[in-house]
Enzyme design. Structure first.
Site, PDB file in Angstrom:
ATOM      1  N   LYS A  83      29.089  11.741 -45.211  1.00  0.00           N
ATOM      2  CA  LYS A  83      28.787  11.320 -43.841  1.00  0.00           C
ATOM      3  C   LYS A  83      29.043   9.822 -43.710  1.00  0.00           C
ATOM      4  O   LYS A  83      28.583   9.031 -44.540  1.00  0.00           O
ATOM      5  CB  LYS A  83      27.322  11.649 -43.555  1.00  0.00           C
ATOM      6  CG  LYS A  83      27.011  11.951 -42.117  1.00  0.00           C
ATOM      7  CD  LYS A  83      25.593  12.487 -42.033  1.00  0.00           C
ATOM      8  CE  LYS A  83      25.167  12.700 -40.615  1.00  0.00           C
ATOM      9  NZ  LYS A  83      23.744  13.039 -40.522  1.00  0.00           N
TER      10      LYS A  83
HETATM   11  C1  E4P Z   1      22.552  14.285 -37.497  1.00  0.00           C
HETATM   12  O1  E4P Z   1      23.301  14.450 -38.409  1.00  0.00           O
HETATM   13  C2  E4P Z   1      21.409  13.380 -37.523  1.00  0.00           C
HETATM   14  O2  E4P Z   1      20.844  13.442 -38.812  1.00  0.00           O
HETATM   15  C3  E4P Z   1      20.301  13.779 -36.580  1.00  0.00           C
HETATM   16  O3  E4P Z   1      20.660  14.893 -35.794  1.00  0.00           O
HETATM   17  C4  E4P Z   1      19.720  12.653 -35.801  1.00  0.00           C
HETATM   18  O4  E4P Z   1      18.688  13.146 -34.978  1.00  0.00           O
HETATM   19  P1  E4P Z   1      17.595  12.210 -34.294  1.00  0.00           P
HETATM   20  O5  E4P Z   1      18.245  11.514 -33.143  1.00  0.00           O
HETATM   21  O6  E4P Z   1      16.536  13.155 -33.834  1.00  0.00           O
HETATM   22  O7  E4P Z   1      17.133  11.253 -35.345  1.00  0.00           O
END
Ligand code: E4P
Length: 217
Positions: A83
């Site tokens: 990522k």
């Molecule tokens: C996605 O890969 C992220 O880890 C996640 O969906 C972020 O979500 P949040 O905005 O609730 O922290």
């Protein structure tokens, strides 16, 4: 639409994978911090629970280091997806990792142009953050619609991974907008099943069946 679970909590993940309906997992540095465990150890443990994609995020913001970190993370297991943040350094690293056959998830996407650039960099997944846009009074779901249209217009193979999902309604809307995957917090995943009429209907069926005095086996 595929379902990924957005957590680094291995207990919650195990319960979700046990349903047989979960296709993968996403983590981020905040979720790893919340889990309070060794990053590489947690990722290895999750990768043993599933053959599906498991996103693990680089920590560096500088391209050379991102590349080294990405390669190290990819060594943990075959199903690790690296990522990367949606920055020039992240996109550069994405392009190199893609050329080397390593799967990538470009994260923190908040605009259609960012998603277009990620596709050009060969990202396996793009992660548009719906909830965080909604938090600002914007329409996060509109971003999913826009990206779907752009990717379909030009045949980009990058998969749309709807992220920052906050409700069961977000999941329905992401599916209607053509997202390939939704990554869902465990609490929202469990809520997908709930319906008061299902509970009531089942209670009635059980009671009426018991009244018949019959058995099936
Ligand atoms: C996605 O890969 C992220 O880890 C996640 O969906 C972020 O979500 P949040 O905005 O609730 O922290």
């Amino acid at each position: 639409m595929q379902i990924f679970i957005d957590t680094a909590d291995t207990k919650e993940l195990k319960a979700a994978f046990d349903t047989g309906l979960v296709d993968g997992c996403t983590t981020n540095p905040s979720l790893i911090a919340k889990a309070g465990r060794d990053f590489k150890e947690v990722i290895a443990e999750i990768c043993e629970m599933t053959t599906g994609p498991v996103s693990a995020e680089v920590a560096s913001t500088e391209a050379d280091m991102m590349l080294k970190e990405g390669k190290r993370l990819a060594q943990i297991a075959d199903n690790v997806v690296v990522k990367l943040p949606l920055t020039w350094a992240g996109l550069k690293t994405c392009k190199t990792l893609t050329e080397e056959g390593i799967k990538t998830n470009v994260t923190l996407c908040f605009s259609p142009n960012q998603a277009w650039l990620a596709a050009k960099a060969g990202a396996t997944y793009i992660s548009p953050f719906i909830g965080r846009l909604d938090d600002l009074g914007l329409d996060g779901m509109e971003l999913i619609h826009d990206i779907r249209q752009i990717y379909d217009n030009y045949g980009y193979e990058t998969k749309i991974l709807a992220a920052s999902i906050r409700s069961a309604g977000h999941c329905i809307d992401a599916a209607k907008a053509g997202a390939d995957v939704s990554t869902i917090p465990p609490k929202v995943f469990n809520a997908l099943l709930n319906h008061v009429l299902t509970d009531k209907g089942l209670a009635d069926f059980v009671k009426d069946w018991e009244g018949t005095g019959q058995t099936i086996l």
